[in-house]
Scaffold this active site. Structure first.
Site, PDB file in Angstrom:
ATOM      1  N   PRO A 127     -40.998  49.877  -3.278  1.00 41.52           N
ATOM      2  CA  PRO A 127     -40.207  50.507  -4.502  1.00 41.52           C
ATOM      3  C   PRO A 127     -39.169  51.467  -4.135  1.00 41.52           C
ATOM      4  CG  PRO A 127     -42.342  51.149  -4.885  1.00 41.52           C
ATOM      5  CD  PRO A 127     -42.422  50.265  -3.806  1.00 41.52           C
ATOM      6  N   GLU A 154     -52.264  51.528  -3.900  1.00 40.97           N
ATOM      7  CA  GLU A 154     -51.269  52.585  -3.742  1.00 40.97           C
ATOM      8  C   GLU A 154     -50.192  52.598  -2.848  1.00 40.97           C
ATOM      9  OE1 GLU A 154     -50.956  54.659  -6.611  1.00 40.97           O
ATOM     10  OE2 GLU A 154     -52.495  53.049  -7.207  1.00 40.97           O
ATOM     11  N   ARG A 192     -31.447  29.650  -1.354  1.00 40.16           N
ATOM     12  CA  ARG A 192     -30.416  28.998  -2.171  1.00 40.16           C
ATOM     13  C   ARG A 192     -29.186  29.374  -1.682  1.00 40.16           C
ATOM     14  NH1 ARG A 192     -27.956  30.613  -6.290  1.00 40.16           N
ATOM     15  NH2 ARG A 192     -28.438  28.853  -7.594  1.00 40.16           N
ATOM     16  N   ASP A 207     -21.713  31.420  -7.903  1.00 39.95           N
ATOM     17  CA  ASP A 207     -22.654  32.276  -8.581  1.00 39.95           C
ATOM     18  C   ASP A 207     -22.351  33.603  -9.156  1.00 39.95           C
ATOM     19  OD1 ASP A 207     -24.607  30.146  -9.324  1.00 39.95           O
ATOM     20  OD2 ASP A 207     -25.566  30.694  -7.586  1.00 39.95           O
TER      21      ASP A 207
HETATM   22  N1  SAH Z   1     -47.491  54.161  -4.590  1.00 39.51           N
HETATM   23  C1  SAH Z   1     -46.269  53.199  -4.340  1.00 39.51           C
HETATM   24  C2  SAH Z   1     -46.229  52.127  -4.902  1.00 39.51           C
HETATM   25  C3  SAH Z   1     -47.284  51.175  -4.694  1.00 39.51           C
HETATM   26  S1  SAH Z   1     -47.184  49.550  -5.503  1.00 39.51           S
HETATM   27  C4  SAH Z   1     -45.125  54.056  -4.413  1.00 39.51           C
HETATM   28  O1  SAH Z   1     -45.183  55.086  -5.333  1.00 39.51           O
HETATM   29  O2  SAH Z   1     -44.131  54.091  -3.896  1.00 39.51           O
HETATM   30  C5  SAH Z   1     -48.024  48.585  -4.457  1.00 39.51           C
HETATM   31  C6  SAH Z   1     -47.248  47.633  -3.552  1.00 39.51           C
HETATM   32  O3  SAH Z   1     -46.417  46.767  -4.408  1.00 39.51           O
HETATM   33  C7  SAH Z   1     -46.038  48.349  -2.803  1.00 39.51           C
HETATM   34  O4  SAH Z   1     -46.699  48.702  -1.244  1.00 39.51           O
HETATM   35  C8  SAH Z   1     -44.983  47.334  -2.397  1.00 39.51           C
HETATM   36  O5  SAH Z   1     -45.411  46.410  -1.326  1.00 39.51           O
HETATM   37  C9  SAH Z   1     -45.066  46.626  -3.722  1.00 39.51           C
HETATM   38  N2  SAH Z   1     -43.969  46.879  -4.827  1.00 39.51           N
HETATM   39  C10 SAH Z   1     -44.100  47.525  -5.757  1.00 39.51           C
HETATM   40  N3  SAH Z   1     -42.955  47.620  -6.310  1.00 39.51           N
HETATM   41  C11 SAH Z   1     -42.083  47.040  -5.658  1.00 39.51           C
HETATM   42  C12 SAH Z   1     -40.570  46.885  -5.902  1.00 39.51           C
HETATM   43  N4  SAH Z   1     -40.007  47.507  -6.829  1.00 39.51           N
HETATM   44  N5  SAH Z   1     -40.109  46.159  -4.745  1.00 39.51           N
HETATM   45  C13 SAH Z   1     -40.727  45.678  -3.891  1.00 39.51           C
HETATM   46  N6  SAH Z   1     -42.095  45.977  -3.721  1.00 39.51           N
HETATM   47  C14 SAH Z   1     -42.747  46.529  -4.534  1.00 39.51           C
END
Ligand code: SAH
Length: 299
Positions: A127, A154, A192, A207
């Site tokens: 994220p 996490e 795609r 698109d």
């Molecule tokens: N503690 C981390 C979030 C961990 S969520 C932080 O605060 O940044 C667990 C896993 O989900 C992450 O390691 C990632 O691979 C995936 N993930 C979560 N949200 C995501 C998003 N918006 N985009 C891509 N991968 C995501």
């Protein structure tokens, strides 16, 4: 006579190496529709690699407590480094034979980094990464091989960010339980775009967010019946007048974008006619795209 090289059709083929603790999650989405056909037509190939297969301890542990305390678990670096370095130093399509998991892993140097191919992005789904959009999808679709690392728990040990990943991508400002769904999103969106992946020519270019629409949202679409629950299909679409249909569609794309995503308009190369049209329909922004500086400027 053969075609000159630049006119020969370019077959773009992409191989995805996906590193995950949950390979079975991918079976449904990859077994249907466009992604299934793209694999059958050999436009894409996908190898799923279970990070856990690359553990050597008795209990195959992939996570551990965070240093400094706090809740949750953190993915350990070694199994991820081992999986990625083993796979990416081998030919496209290589996967660890099932019977070799844990017990008969190829030799791997825990201390020294492997020489990884420079033309294969190693994309960590997180994220915290740059937010995925159609421009990034198009950029990714040009690589012959992409590695996607899915986090869980996490998160992942920081050394994966600093020493292994070459790119970090988020699919939006929200938090998922793991990177698997994000990896599927990337595979789908990239696939795609590959010539031949959709059943119709030029489909993907027309698109929303795509070059054929100048980055606008696509306007409304209708199919039969002409009249449904009292709502008619706009007459122009039945007129058979191609120039008028084209113009109507362009205006609708402008209006749609104005209504739903006015923020996009600020960064698009809008013609003077488009800007006037939008202003006539209530576009109040005093910012427009300056074709010289390629930056938003003042009207
Ligand atoms: N503690 C981390 C979030 C961990 S969520 C932080 O605060 O940044 C667990 C896993 O989900 C992450 O390691 C990632 O691979 C995936 N993930 C979560 N949200 C995501 C998003 N918006 N985009 C891509 N991968 C995501």
């Amino acid at each position: 006579m053969s075609l000159p090289e630049q006119q020969a059709p370019v077959a773009r083929v992409v191989h995805f190496d996906i590193f995950t603790l949950f390979p079975p999650m991918f079976s449904g989405p990859f077994a249907e529709s466009i992604i299934r056909r793209a694999q059958e037509r050999k436009l894409i190939s996908i190898s799923l690699h279970n990070i856990r297969d690359y553990t050597t301890d008795r209990h195959h542990v992939c996570d551990d407590l965070p240093y400094g305390g706090g809740g949750g678990m953190v993915m350990k670096p070694a199994p991820i480094f081992r999986a990625v370095e083993t796979v990416l130093t081998r030919p496209v399509g290589w996967t660890l034979p099932l019977e070799d998991a844990y017990v008969n892993l190829p030799a791997w140097d825990e201390q020294a980094p492997a020489a990884l191919p420079a033309d294969t992005p190693i994309i960590l789904l997180t994220p915290q990464g740059r937010q995925l959009n159609q421009t990034i999808v198009a950029e990714l679709s040009a690589y012959p091989r992409l590695a996607l690392l899915c986090g869980r728990y996490e998160g992942i040990d920081e050394r994966v960010h600093t020493q292994l990943a070459t790119d970090e991508i988020s699919i939006g400002d929200y938090v998922l339980s793991g990177g698997e769904l994000a990896a599927m999103v990337i595979v789908d969106a990239v696939t795609r775009l590959l010539p031949g992946a959709l059943g119709y020519e030029l489909g993907a270019a027309q698109d929303s967010h795509s070059p054929g629409l100048g980055g606008l949202l696509e306007g409304p679409q209708y199919t039969r019946p002409h009249l449904f629950r009292g709502e008619e299909t706009p007459a122009v679409l039945l007129s058979g007048h191609h120039a008028q249909v084209k113009r109507w569609r362009h205006e609708q794309a402008l209006l749609r974008t104005l209504l739903h995503r006015p923020d996009l308009l600020r960064h698009l190369p809008l013609s003077a006619a488009d800007q006037t049209f939008l202003q006539q329909h209530g576009w109040l922004a005093d910012i427009h795209y300056d074709p010289v500086s390629k930056q938003p400027g003042q009207l």
